[in-house]
Design an enzyme around this catalytic site. Structure first.
Site, PDB file in Angstrom:
ATOM      1  CD  GLU A 255      -5.204   0.411   3.522  1.00 11.49           C
ATOM      2  OE1 GLU A 255      -6.331   1.194   4.761  1.00 11.49           O
ATOM      3  OE2 GLU A 255      -4.616   0.904   3.231  1.00 11.49           O
ATOM      4  CB  CYS A 294      -5.383   3.266   8.238  1.00 11.52           C
ATOM      5  SG  CYS A 294      -4.584   1.976   7.123  1.00 11.52           S
TER       6      CYS A 294
END
Length: 681
Positions: A255, A294
Site C-alpha cells: 500500500e 497516503c
C-alpha cells in the site's frame, strides 16, 4: 532513551547508538532507534513455534473475543498514547484518527468475525460442487490459517492505526505477527505494543516488535509467511523484488503513497452546497496530519471556468489555518514528523514549481503559534496551479507528502477522467457533484484506476466519513502506483492470511471433515424429534423426514385471504393456464409455511426461536392436488458467546430444508436457523 524491540518473549535494545529521533514540535531528542544485534531468527522461530500453534487452536470467535478485550484495554490507556502522539506533531484530532480509529478497527473486526464466521478453527467457503452423475463425488473449499508469520512493515504517519488495522485481521485468521514501525514515529508504536504485551490477553508469541531495521528478516521467511508494506512506492518495489520473497512466492501486499485526486463536477456552481463541500474537503485533506496521509488529496481537478473561484475560496480557508504547537489553544495544524521530512517536502515543492504556478504559501517565511520554527518540523499550507495538466507529467508523478496540493483545470468530463488517470493508480478519489448522472460518468470512468471512490454531495455530507478515511468494512488499496494491494474490506482481509484449499471426496467424508452437512451425505435418523434435543446432542447430518401433505384449492384460497396475496397465478384459472405454470399454483410462501408446520415440534423445548432463513429457492411449482414432503437436516452448529451471565447458553443450528413433491422432485430448498439451548457454557 533507547527504544526496545520485543523478540522471543523479551524486551531487548539495539547494541549500537542507532538513529536519533526528535520531537516534531520543539526539536528535542525523544529517543534513539536501533535493532542491531537483534536475532531475527529467534523472532521467526518464536512466532512459528509459540504464537502460531496457540492461535490456531483458538476458534474464530475466541480470537475475535481476544481482539475485543484487547481493544477495551487499549482504550482504557488511550491518554498515555495521546500524550506521546503529540511529540509526532499531531493535533488531538489527528491523534484520534490514529489511536481511537485504530482501536475501533479492532472492535469492528471482532464484531465482523463473530457475526460472519463460524465458531471453528477453519472456514468452509461457498456451496458444495457436485462433481459426478450420481453425486457420490463432490468438492468444497476450505480456508485454514497459514502456518507462518505475518510481517507488517508500516509507515510513519499512522504509528497506531497502521499497526492495528493489519494485526486485527491477521490475528483473527490465526496468524502471529511481527510489526516493524517506521523509525520516525516508532516510539509511539512501542508504547502501544508494551500495553498489548502487558495485558496478557493474546497468547505468547502472537505479536513481536522490531524497532529499527529489519536486518536479514526477509531472508528467513518461507512460503507460509506473509509480508505487508505501507510506505513509499520506491521502497515497496525494492522489498517486493527481494530474492527470497520472489523465490518462495511469499504473498506481498503493498500500500503505497499515491497522487489522489478530487474532481469538482462541471455542473457545480460557486456558492452551492457542493462547491463549499469541495473547498472544505480539499482544505481538510491538506491540513489533517499536516497532509501526511497516503490518501490525502494531491490533485484538485476543477472545471476551467471555476479555477478562480476555487482558488480564492481555498486560499481564504487555508489562510485561517493556525499552524503550531497543538497544545496551544487555537492551533489547527501541527508539524511534519521530522526535519528530514520538511526537507523532502521543500524539495518536492521545488520540483512541482518547475511546471506549476505557486498561488499560496510555499515560502519559508511563515508564522507558527508555539513550538520552535528553527528546530521543529513545521511546513506552511501550499497550493499550486497547473493550467495544462495534460501536457506535463510532474504533478502526476511528484508527491509532496505534506500540506501541499495542486489545482488542475479541465475542459470537459472526459478530460477530467483522463487527468485523474495520469496518477497511474490511486488509493482514493473524490467526486463532488449534485448531478447523479455526472457522478455516474465520473465513477465509471475513473474506477479502474482507484481503490476507493468517495462521491460527495449535500445529501450525504453530514454523515460522510470523508475522502481520506479508510474504513474497516471497505477495501483499502489501489492499482498501479498505489501498490496493487488490498487491505481491510471486511472479512476479505482475514482471508488474506489463510490458505484456500479445494477438497474433493464422498459427501459423507466431506461432512466429517467440514462439520457441515453436504448434499448426498449419509443421514442420521433418530426416534427423538431433533427439536427436542439440546445443542450438544444434535449431530451434523441428523435428519427428520416428515409426513406428507396434499395441497388443496382451499389451502390456496385461505392463504391468499390471510396474506392478501391474490396474484393471478393463484386465483385466475384462465390467466394461470396461459402463464408459464400452465395451471393455478400454490403461493411459494404457503409451501414453506406448510413445510414449517410439517417439521416443527410445537411443545416447549430446547429450540428457543427461529433465527432466520437463507438461500431460499423455489425450484418447481406446486399445484392443486400435488403432495409435498419435507426433509430437515442438521447442517451446521455455531456456538454463540453469552452476552451476560444471566443469558441462557445457546447456539445457532443451521438446518438444510428440502421440500419435495410426489414425483420426488425438489420444489423448494433453503436453510433455516434456530436458536437452541446449550446445557453448558
Amino acid at each position: 532513551m533507547k527504544l526496545q524491540s520485543y523478540i522471543n518473549g523479551q524486551w531487548v535494545e539495539g547494541t549500537d547508538a542507532g538513529t536519533e529521533v526528535f520531537n516534531a514540535i520543539n526539536g528535542e531528542s525523544v529517543c534513539s532507534v536501533s535493532s542491531t544485534g537483534v536475532d531475527f531468527n529467534d523472532a521467526v522461530r518464536f512466532a512459528r513455534e509459540k504464537g502460531g500453534p496457540a492461535l490456531r487452536k483458538m476458534t474464530f470467535h475466541e480470537r475475535a473475543n481476544a481482539l475485543k478485550e484487547l481493544g477495551k484495554h487499549l482504550m482504557a490507556k488511550k491518554e498515555d498514547f495521546y500524550r506521546v502522539s503529540a511529540w509526532t506533531g499531531a493535533t488531538r484530532a489527528d491523534s484520534w484518527i490514529d489511536i481511537e480509529g485504530g482501536v475501533s478497527t479492532m472492535f469492528t473486526y471482532s464484531s465482523l468475525v463473530r457475526r460472519e464466521l463460524p465458531n471453528e478453527t477453519f472456514l468452509v467457503e461457498d456451496d458444495a460442487q457436485i462433481l459426478s452423475r450420481e453425486g457420490t463425488f463432490i468438492g468444497r473449499h476450505i480456508l485454514t490459517p497459514k502456518e507462518g508469520v505475518a510481517v507488517h512493515i508500516n509507515a510513519f504517519n499512522f504509528p497506531c492505526w497502521g499497526m492495528l488495522e493489519k494485526i486485527a485481521p491477521s490475528l483473527a485468521a490465526g496468524m502471529p505477527v511481527i510489526v516493524k514501525p517506521a523509525t520516525a514515529s516508532a516510539y509511539l508504536t512501542e508504547v502501544m505494543v508494551k500495553e498489548i504485551i502487558a495485558s496478557g490477553i493474546l497468547p505468547e508469541g502472537s505479536i513481536q516488535l522490531i524497532c529499527g531495521g529489519v536486518g536479514n528478516l526477509l531472508d528467513l521467511l518461507n512460503e507460509q509467511d506473509v509480508v505487508t508494506f505501507t510506505g513509499s512506492a520506491s521502497t515497496g518495489q525494492k522489498l517486493r523484488t527481494h530474492p527470497n520473497i520472489v523465490a518462495n512466492s511469499i504473498p506481498f501486499t503493498m500500500e503505497a503513497d499515491s497522487l489522489n485526486c478530487a474532481i469538482l463536477g462541471a455542473t457545480v456552481e460557486p456558492g452551492s452546497a457542493e462547491f463549499d463541500l469541495y473547498v472544505k474537503e480539499v482544505a481538510r485533506e491538506m491540513t489533517v496530519k499536516a497532509g501526511q496521509k497516503c490518501t490525502a488529496i494531491r490533485r484538485a481537478i476543477i472545471p476551467r471556468n471555476r479555477v478562480e473561484a476555487v482558488a480564492d475560496a481555498l486560499k481564504a480557508r487555508l489562510s485561517k489555518t493556525v499552524i503550531g504547537d497543538p497544545s496551544v489553544e487555537g492551533v489547527r495544524m501541527g508539524a511534519l514528523v521530522g526535519r528530514s521530512q520538511v526537507a523532502d517536502v521543500w524539495d518536492k515543492v521545488e520540483q512541482l514549481k518547475q511546471s506549476c504556478e505557486l498561488i499560496h504559501g510555499g515560502s519559508e517565511d511563515f508564522e507558527i503559534v508555539g513550538g520552535n520554527l528553527e528546530t521543529g518540523a513545521f511546513f506552511p499550507t501550499t497550493l499550486l496551479y497547473s493550467d495544462k495538466p495534460m501536457e506535463t507529467d510532474v504533478p502526476h508523478g511528484v508527491e509532496a507528502f505534506g500540506p501541499v496540493s495542486t489545482l488542475m483545470a479541465y475542459d470537459d468530463i472526459d478530460q477530467a477522467i483522463a487527468i485523474a488517470k495520469l496518477g497511474k493508480g490511486s488509493l482514493a478519489g473524490s467526486i463532488v457533484t449534485a448531478d447523479n448522472l455526472e457522478a455516474r460518468d465520473l465513477v465509471l470512468g475513473c474506477a479502474s484506476y482507484h481503490g476507493r471512490l468517495h462521491v460527495l454531495n449535500e445529501a450525504c455530507a453530514k454523515e460522510s466519513t470523508g475522502h481520506g478515511s479508510p474504513l474497516p468494512t471497505l477495501v483499502h488499496g489501489g492499482p498501479g502506483r498505489a501498490g496493487g494491494g488490498e487491505e481491510l474490506g471486511g472479512i476479505r482481509a482475514v482471508k488474506h492470511y489463510m490458505q484456500r484449499t479445494a477438497i474433493q471426496g464422498n459427501p459423507t467424508t466431506l461432512t466429517a471433515i467440514t462439520n457441515e452437512f453436504n448434499p448426498g451425505s449419509e443421514q442420521i435418523k433418530d426416534d427423538v424429534h431433533p427439536f427436542r434435543k439440546y445443542f450438544e446432542d444434535l449431530q451434523i447430518g441428523e435428519t427428520l423426514i416428515t409426513h406428507r401433505r396434499t395441497v388443496t384449492e382451499a389451502d390456496i384460497v385461505n392463504f391468499g385471504c390471510l396474506s392478501g396475496d391474490h396474484f393471478y397465478a393463484h386465483f385466475d384459472e384462465i390467466a394461470a393456464k396461459d402463464s408459464l405454470f400452465g395451471k393455478r399454483v400454490a403461493h411459494g410462501y404457503f409451501v414453506i409455511s406448510a413445510a414449517a408446520g410439517m417439521f416443527v415440534e410445537p411443545s416447549p423445548g430446547p429450540v428457543l426461536a427461529n433465527y432466520g432463513m437463507e438461500n431460499l429457492r423455489f425450484v418447481e411449482p406446486v399445484g392443486i392436488g400435488d403432495t409435498i414432503q419435507v426433509r430437515l437436516t442438521c447442517k451446521q452448529k455455531i456456538k454463540k458467546d453469552r452476552r451476560s451471565e444471566d443469558e441462557q447458553p445457546n447456539g445457532v443450528v443451521v438446518w438444510d430444508v428440502e421440500v419435495r413433491n410426489q414425483e420426488d422432485k425438489p420444489v423448494a430448498i433453503y436453510n433455516i436457523l434456530t436458536l437452541v439451548v446449550r446445557r453448558e457454557d
